[in-house]
Structure formats: C-alpha cells, structure tokens
Design a protein around this motif. Structure first.
Motif, PDB file in Angstrom:
ATOM      1  N   MET A 369       0.851  -1.187   0.000  1.00  0.00           N
ATOM      2  CA  MET A 369       0.000   0.000   0.000  1.00  0.00           C
ATOM      3  C   MET A 369       0.888   1.239   0.000  1.00  0.00           C
ATOM      4  SD  MET A 369      -2.894  -1.640   0.158  1.00  0.00           S
ATOM      5  CE  MET A 369      -4.216  -0.524   0.630  1.00  0.00           C
ATOM      6  N   VAL A 370       0.572   2.194  -0.864  1.00  0.00           N
ATOM      7  CA  VAL A 370       1.397   3.398  -0.987  1.00  0.00           C
ATOM      8  C   VAL A 370       0.537   4.630  -0.733  1.00  0.00           C
ATOM      9  CG1 VAL A 370       3.104   2.360  -2.507  1.00  0.00           C
ATOM     10  CG2 VAL A 370       1.076   3.406  -3.508  1.00  0.00           C
ATOM     11  N   LYS A 371       1.056   5.515   0.067  1.00  0.00           N
ATOM     12  CA  LYS A 371       0.308   6.705   0.457  1.00  0.00           C
ATOM     13  C   LYS A 371       0.259   7.721  -0.680  1.00  0.00           C
ATOM     14  CE  LYS A 371       0.237  10.484   3.818  1.00  0.00           C
ATOM     15  NZ  LYS A 371       0.818  11.048   5.049  1.00  0.00           N
ATOM     16  N   ILE A 372      -0.977   8.150  -1.018  1.00  0.00           N
ATOM     17  CA  ILE A 372      -1.139   9.248  -1.978  1.00  0.00           C
ATOM     18  C   ILE A 372      -1.995  10.374  -1.413  1.00  0.00           C
ATOM     19  CG2 ILE A 372      -0.885   7.689  -3.955  1.00  0.00           C
ATOM     20  CD1 ILE A 372      -3.979   8.137  -4.395  1.00  0.00           C
ATOM     21  N   ALA A 373      -2.588  10.142  -0.229  1.00  0.00           N
ATOM     22  CA  ALA A 373      -3.486  11.139   0.360  1.00  0.00           C
ATOM     23  C   ALA A 373      -3.410  11.027   1.883  1.00  0.00           C
ATOM     24  CB  ALA A 373      -4.917  10.928  -0.117  1.00  0.00           C
ATOM     25  N   GLU A 374      -3.965  12.017   2.563  1.00  0.00           N
ATOM     26  CA  GLU A 374      -4.003  12.004   4.021  1.00  0.00           C
ATOM     27  C   GLU A 374      -5.091  11.055   4.532  1.00  0.00           C
ATOM     28  OE1 GLU A 374      -1.742  13.423   5.975  1.00  0.00           O
ATOM     29  OE2 GLU A 374      -0.761  13.967   4.076  1.00  0.00           O
ATOM     30  N   PRO A 375      -4.976  10.603   5.792  1.00  0.00           N
ATOM     31  CA  PRO A 375      -5.913   9.608   6.316  1.00  0.00           C
ATOM     32  C   PRO A 375      -7.375  10.034   6.343  1.00  0.00           C
ATOM     33  CG  PRO A 375      -3.945   9.664   7.672  1.00  0.00           C
ATOM     34  CD  PRO A 375      -3.831  10.815   6.705  1.00  0.00           C
ATOM     35  N   ASP A 376      -7.658  11.334   6.290  1.00  0.00           N
ATOM     36  CA  ASP A 376      -9.057  11.749   6.308  1.00  0.00           C
ATOM     37  C   ASP A 376      -9.705  11.696   4.928  1.00  0.00           C
ATOM     38  OD1 ASP A 376      -7.632  13.854   5.237  1.00  0.00           O
ATOM     39  OD2 ASP A 376      -8.688  15.420   6.355  1.00  0.00           O
ATOM     40  N   VAL A 377      -8.972  11.245   3.917  1.00  0.00           N
ATOM     41  CA  VAL A 377      -9.533  11.054   2.578  1.00  0.00           C
ATOM     42  C   VAL A 377      -9.898   9.583   2.431  1.00  0.00           C
ATOM     43  CG1 VAL A 377      -9.134  11.219   0.097  1.00  0.00           C
ATOM     44  CG2 VAL A 377      -8.146  12.932   1.648  1.00  0.00           C
ATOM     45  N   SER A 378     -11.168   9.314   2.249  1.00  0.00           N
ATOM     46  CA  SER A 378     -11.652   7.939   2.206  1.00  0.00           C
ATOM     47  C   SER A 378     -11.471   7.322   0.820  1.00  0.00           C
ATOM     48  CB  SER A 378     -13.136   7.898   2.582  1.00  0.00           C
ATOM     49  OG  SER A 378     -13.673   6.604   2.395  1.00  0.00           O
ATOM     50  N   LEU A 379     -11.047   6.066   0.805  1.00  0.00           N
ATOM     51  CA  LEU A 379     -11.095   5.319  -0.448  1.00  0.00           C
ATOM     52  C   LEU A 379     -12.548   5.188  -0.904  1.00  0.00           C
ATOM     53  CD1 LEU A 379      -8.218   4.523   0.653  1.00  0.00           C
ATOM     54  CD2 LEU A 379      -8.516   2.365  -0.580  1.00  0.00           C
ATOM     55  N   HIS A 380     -12.732   4.936  -2.173  1.00  0.00           N
ATOM     56  CA  HIS A 380     -14.058   4.827  -2.791  1.00  0.00           C
ATOM     57  C   HIS A 380     -14.823   6.147  -2.671  1.00  0.00           C
ATOM     58  CE1 HIS A 380     -14.455   0.147  -2.997  1.00  0.00           C
ATOM     59  NE2 HIS A 380     -13.252   0.573  -3.341  1.00  0.00           N
ATOM     60  N   SER A 381     -14.097   7.233  -2.858  1.00  0.00           N
ATOM     61  CA  SER A 381     -14.716   8.551  -2.830  1.00  0.00           C
ATOM     62  C   SER A 381     -14.190   9.384  -3.998  1.00  0.00           C
ATOM     63  CB  SER A 381     -14.398   9.279  -1.516  1.00  0.00           C
ATOM     64  OG  SER A 381     -13.022   9.632  -1.456  1.00  0.00           O
ATOM     65  N   ARG A 382     -14.907  10.422  -4.338  1.00  0.00           N
ATOM     66  CA  ARG A 382     -14.448  11.326  -5.399  1.00  0.00           C
ATOM     67  C   ARG A 382     -13.176  12.051  -4.974  1.00  0.00           C
ATOM     68  NH1 ARG A 382     -20.030  11.566  -5.484  1.00  0.00           N
ATOM     69  NH2 ARG A 382     -20.964  10.879  -7.457  1.00  0.00           N
ATOM     70  N   GLU A 383     -13.039  12.274  -3.672  1.00  0.00           N
ATOM     71  CA  GLU A 383     -11.839  12.934  -3.174  1.00  0.00           C
ATOM     72  C   GLU A 383     -10.600  12.062  -3.406  1.00  0.00           C
ATOM     73  OE1 GLU A 383     -15.353  14.708  -1.515  1.00  0.00           O
ATOM     74  OE2 GLU A 383     -14.674  12.615  -1.483  1.00  0.00           O
ATOM     75  N   PHE A 384     -10.752  10.756  -3.219  1.00  0.00           N
ATOM     76  CA  PHE A 384      -9.615   9.872  -3.452  1.00  0.00           C
ATOM     77  C   PHE A 384      -9.320   9.759  -4.946  1.00  0.00           C
ATOM     78  CE2 PHE A 384      -7.041   6.028  -3.452  1.00  0.00           C
ATOM     79  CZ  PHE A 384      -6.261   6.210  -2.321  1.00  0.00           C
ATOM     80  N   ALA A 385     -10.364   9.786  -5.774  1.00  0.00           N
ATOM     81  CA  ALA A 385     -10.153   9.791  -7.221  1.00  0.00           C
ATOM     82  C   ALA A 385      -9.346  11.017  -7.634  1.00  0.00           C
ATOM     83  CB  ALA A 385     -11.490   9.759  -7.955  1.00  0.00           C
ATOM     84  N   ALA A 386      -9.644  12.159  -7.031  1.00  0.00           N
ATOM     85  CA  ALA A 386      -8.893  13.376  -7.336  1.00  0.00           C
ATOM     86  C   ALA A 386      -7.449  13.253  -6.851  1.00  0.00           C
ATOM     87  CB  ALA A 386      -9.575  14.582  -6.697  1.00  0.00           C
ATOM     88  N   ALA A 387      -7.260  12.618  -5.686  1.00  0.00           N
ATOM     89  CA  ALA A 387      -5.907  12.452  -5.136  1.00  0.00           C
ATOM     90  C   ALA A 387      -5.042  11.569  -6.024  1.00  0.00           C
ATOM     91  CB  ALA A 387      -5.985  11.855  -3.734  1.00  0.00           C
ATOM     92  N   ALA A 388      -5.666  10.694  -6.808  1.00  0.00           N
ATOM     93  CA  ALA A 388      -4.922   9.744  -7.643  1.00  0.00           C
ATOM     94  C   ALA A 388      -4.340  10.375  -8.902  1.00  0.00           C
ATOM     95  CB  ALA A 388      -5.815   8.566  -8.023  1.00  0.00           C
ATOM     96  N   VAL A 389      -4.582  11.670  -9.131  1.00  0.00           N
ATOM     97  CA  VAL A 389      -4.007  12.347 -10.296  1.00  0.00           C
ATOM     98  C   VAL A 389      -3.307  13.644  -9.898  1.00  0.00           C
ATOM     99  CG1 VAL A 389      -5.519  11.335 -12.054  1.00  0.00           C
ATOM    100  CG2 VAL A 389      -6.299  13.358 -10.784  1.00  0.00           C
ATOM    101  N   THR A 390      -2.926  13.766  -8.645  1.00  0.00           N
ATOM    102  CA  THR A 390      -2.171  14.940  -8.200  1.00  0.00           C
ATOM    103  C   THR A 390      -0.697  14.791  -8.572  1.00  0.00           C
ATOM    104  OG1 THR A 390      -1.737  13.933  -6.056  1.00  0.00           O
ATOM    105  CG2 THR A 390      -3.725  15.313  -6.246  1.00  0.00           C
ATOM    106  N   PRO A 391       0.059  15.872  -8.557  1.00  0.00           N
ATOM    107  CA  PRO A 391       1.502  15.754  -8.800  1.00  0.00           C
ATOM    108  C   PRO A 391       2.192  14.803  -7.834  1.00  0.00           C
ATOM    109  CG  PRO A 391       0.809  18.041  -9.001  1.00  0.00           C
ATOM    110  CD  PRO A 391      -0.386  17.290  -8.507  1.00  0.00           C
TER     111      PRO A 391
END
Length: 439
Positions: A369-391
């Motif tokens: 498992m590799v960190k791409i977002a902070e713990p308050d960002v839930s998987l299976h959410s639009r926020e996590f989808a956005a985190a998956a294309v950040t720099p």
C-alpha cells in the motif's frame, strides 16, 4: 436441557502461531538476503526515469475515462497498446475474460517466475475512487523496467491485466483458467493513505437469504399468514445483537432488498443480502455457518421457509502476507525516500477486501500500500479519485514502479530470498483454492 455452543478457538491459536512464524521469517530475510546487484537496480531506476512522463500520461488518461468491471474495453486496449509500443507482445482477452491482458518476458517456465499485476476497473458514479489508474500504471511501469534487464537476471516475468477487482473477482476467474500456474510469486501495489507492505485485507463472501411466507389479509385474517418480512427483520436484528460476540476480525453488513408489496398484505417474500468478511479463511467459514444458523432460527420463529444463495461472484479470500516479499519491498521503496510503516502500526480496523487475497493463497504474494493522500480522505470517494491524479500521486507512481520492479529483481536474482518466501508460504499452509475450500 441443551448445551451452549462453545466458541471456536481457531482465531486465538492462529494469532499465536502467526506471530511466531512471522518473527522467524523476517529475521531470516533480514539477516541473509543480498537482493539484486546494484547495477541492475540502477538500470531499473534509469529506465523508469525515461518512462515516467509516459506512465503519468497513461494514468491520467485512465482516470479521465473510467470504466467499471468487465467493461474496461478502452482501458485494457490502451494499456495493451502502450506495452506493445515498447516492443512486447500482449495477449488480449486472456484466460477467457475479454478485458484481461497477458504479456511475458524472459526465460522458460522452468525458471523462477514473477507475476506483476495491474487493475484498471473503476467505481460506478465515482470513477477511479480506489486509484486503479495508479495500480495499472505502476504494474506496467514495473513490468517494462524489469523487461529492460531481464536478460541479465534470468527467470521470467509476466504481466497480468486483471479486470473487475471491485466485486467481480477477475483474478479468481483468471486463476481458475490457469493464470497463476507456474508462477512463483505475485506482486502489485495499491494506493492508500499510509505506506504499508503487510496490510490487513479481509476475506469476503456474499449471502442472500430469502424467506417465503404465507400471504393473508393483514387486517381481517393476519393469523392465517406467515410473515416473511418478520423473518427478515428478526435475522437483521439477530445479526446486530450477535456483534458483541463476533471477533474483531469479522465484519457483517446487510440490506433488506425485498419486504412485501402492500401494507395490507402479509408479506409472502422477503430477502436480506449480506457481505460477510473475516481475516482468515477458517474464520470466514465459521462466520458463514453462524449466519446460516441465525437465518434458520428466524425461519423457525416465524414459520417461514428459507433459502440460502451464497457467492453470486467469487469468494474473496483474505490476503496472506509474505514477510520475505514485504521486506524486499520495504528495502526498495525506502530507497525512494518513503518510510514504510511496520506491521500493526496501521489500525487493523481499516480493512476492506480484494480478489488479490485469492492470489496470495495460491502463490506467495505482495500487495503493498502506498500513500497518496491524508488519512481523512476515504477510499471509494471522489476525493480519493482526485488524489490519484495529483503531482504527488504522479511521483508515487514512478517510485512505486521502481519498488515493484526492485522486488521482482531481488526475487529473480536472490536464491536465499526465494527460499525464504517459499518456506514461509508453505509454513502458512501452502496453496488454497477458494472454491474448493468453501465447497
């Protein structure tokens, strides 16, 4: 007088044995495993530096065109074309699934074989809220990087594009057609909110309980009916009351999908659908039996008939982590300035399910498992989808591809590591077929 059921002692004994075995396995790998030659690892690093912009472009393209399980036609075609553009032939429609992929580099099947896995299905209405655009491209990048040095390593590396992880069990369906025959280790990476090499993932089964009652006028002659909705309600409530006695490794969640058509008619049909999860195949079987017993009890109390329908899609086994592969990942990923958390640091309650669990019970597996977002960002959410294309996610993509390729290189070049990985797998019980296990 009937006697109470004695709690099953499997979990207590398993936790004890698992802790002892893990400590021995980690000590053996740490003390004696040399890993791949530095020159090989440097070549992998340089190859990924060159591939980085292309991998990021593919990741973003997947994110912009999400496709759900078994419908990943554009995604799988794009990944296949990308690999082919780098001179490697790709088999489409592999193992009987239209959107599955297969490619191979290296020697014959007699040598050590590592499988690198990619997922690329998205979630309905959310897109890549589980970051499968990264899983896909990390796998591809690792495969292409290791392909560039395979002649110096020996052995064989295969790349598998695996559809429908989100509930469809694509890996299990491929496994049933022989996808992992001859494979010695399988490795992949999943984005998360922590860096971890030995995550907890629960096994998962699906259960539909259908009650059949006797319809009657709910006001004039309710006593002539048998209420299927009452049975469903008793089961739902019984499961909730049973949670106090459930081990912390278990999860049960349910919805009532059918409960009658009109209030003035005693419901003839009612259905409850469950996801049943547990941390070990054995405890998942124990929990499954308990659910059936409670369902039968509700049927007896209400005078209804009951029918069980298990596993509309393949059973998901829990992940069986392998300390040898995890230690290899920790070593390589930390070379990219990431700190991998020790087992037990990430709370075990942050646990979902994946069809890679089935793979990890067939062959030794790594699901880092590799960190791409902070713990308050839930998987299976639009926020996590956005985190998956950040720099930052783009940087993690290349770093994780290096880590995964490094594990493959270590495994192929290091006989001590291979032996430790295999010994740990056999000590844990060896290969288990999910379908055969649950009958």
């Amino acid at each position: 007088m009937t006697m109470p059921q004695r709690p099953n002692s499997f979990l207590v004994n398993q936790l004890r044995d698992e802790a002892d075995a893990k400590a021995l396995a980690m000590k053996a790998v740490e003390s004696s495993s040399p890993g791949a030659p530095r020159g090989i690892l440097d070549a992998i690093r340089d190859r990924l530096t060159d591939l980085g912009p292309e991998l990021v472009a593919v990741s973003h393209d997947l994110a912009e065109h999400p496709e759900t399980g078994f419908e990943e036609h554009r995604s799988s075609a794009g990944l296949a074309e990308f690999v082919e553009a780098h001179g490697i032939e790709v088999a489409r429609g592999a193992y009987g699934l239209p959107t599955a992929l297969y490619a191979s580099v290296g020697g014959t099947k007699e040598g050590p074989t590592v499988a690198v896995l990619s997922e690329y299905d998205a979630l309905p209405g959310i897109g890549h809220g589980c970051g499968h655009n990264l899983i896909a491209t990390v796998g591809v990048g690792a495969f292409l990087a290791i392909a560039s040095v395979i002649d110096k390593l020996g052995g064989r590396v295969i790349w598998l594009g695996t559809p429908a992880e989100e509930g469809g069990g694509g890996k299990e369906l491929m496994a049933q057609k022989g996808a992992f025959d001859g494979v010695d280790a399988a490795i992949m990476v999943h984005p998360f909110t922590y860096d971890s090499s030995e995550p907890v993932f629960l096994g998962r089964r699906q259960l539909k309980v259908t009650y059949v009652g006797v319809p009657a006028h709910a006001s004039i002659q309710p006593f002539m009916g048998r209420n299927a909705l009452d049975a469903a309600n008793l089961l739902y409530t019984g499961v909730a009351l049973n949670r106090q006695q459930m081990p912390p490794t278990d999860r049960v969640h349910a919805i009532i999908t059918e409960g009658g058509l009109r209030p003035n008619v005693i419901p003839e049909h009612a259905s409850v659908e469950f996801y049943v999860r547990s941390a070990y195949p054995e405890t998942l079987k124990i929990l499954s039996q308990r659910l059936e017993e409670m369902a039968m009890g509700a049927a007896l109390m209400t005078g209804c008939g009951v029918e069980f329908s298990w596993d509309e899609s393949p059973v998901y086994l829990p992940i069986r982590n392998n300390s040898g592969l995890a230690q290899a990942w920790n070593r390589r990923y930390q070379e990219r300035n990431h700190t991998v958390l020790a087992p037990g640091v990430v709370p075990d309650l942050l646990a979902g399910s994946t069809d890679f669990g089935n793979v990890s019970f067939r062959v030794p597996g790594l699901h880092a498992m590799v960190k791409i977002a902070e713990p308050d960002v839930s998987l299976h959410s639009r926020e996590f989808a956005a985190a998956a294309v950040t720099p930052y996610a783009d940087e993690v993509l290349v770093d994780a591809a290096y880590g995964l390729a490094g594990v493959a290189a270590d495994y192929l070049s290091d006989a001590i590591l291979r032996e430790a990985v295999r010994d740990e797998f056999e000590e844990a019980g060896g290969a288990v077929d999910a379908t055969e296990f649950f009958g």
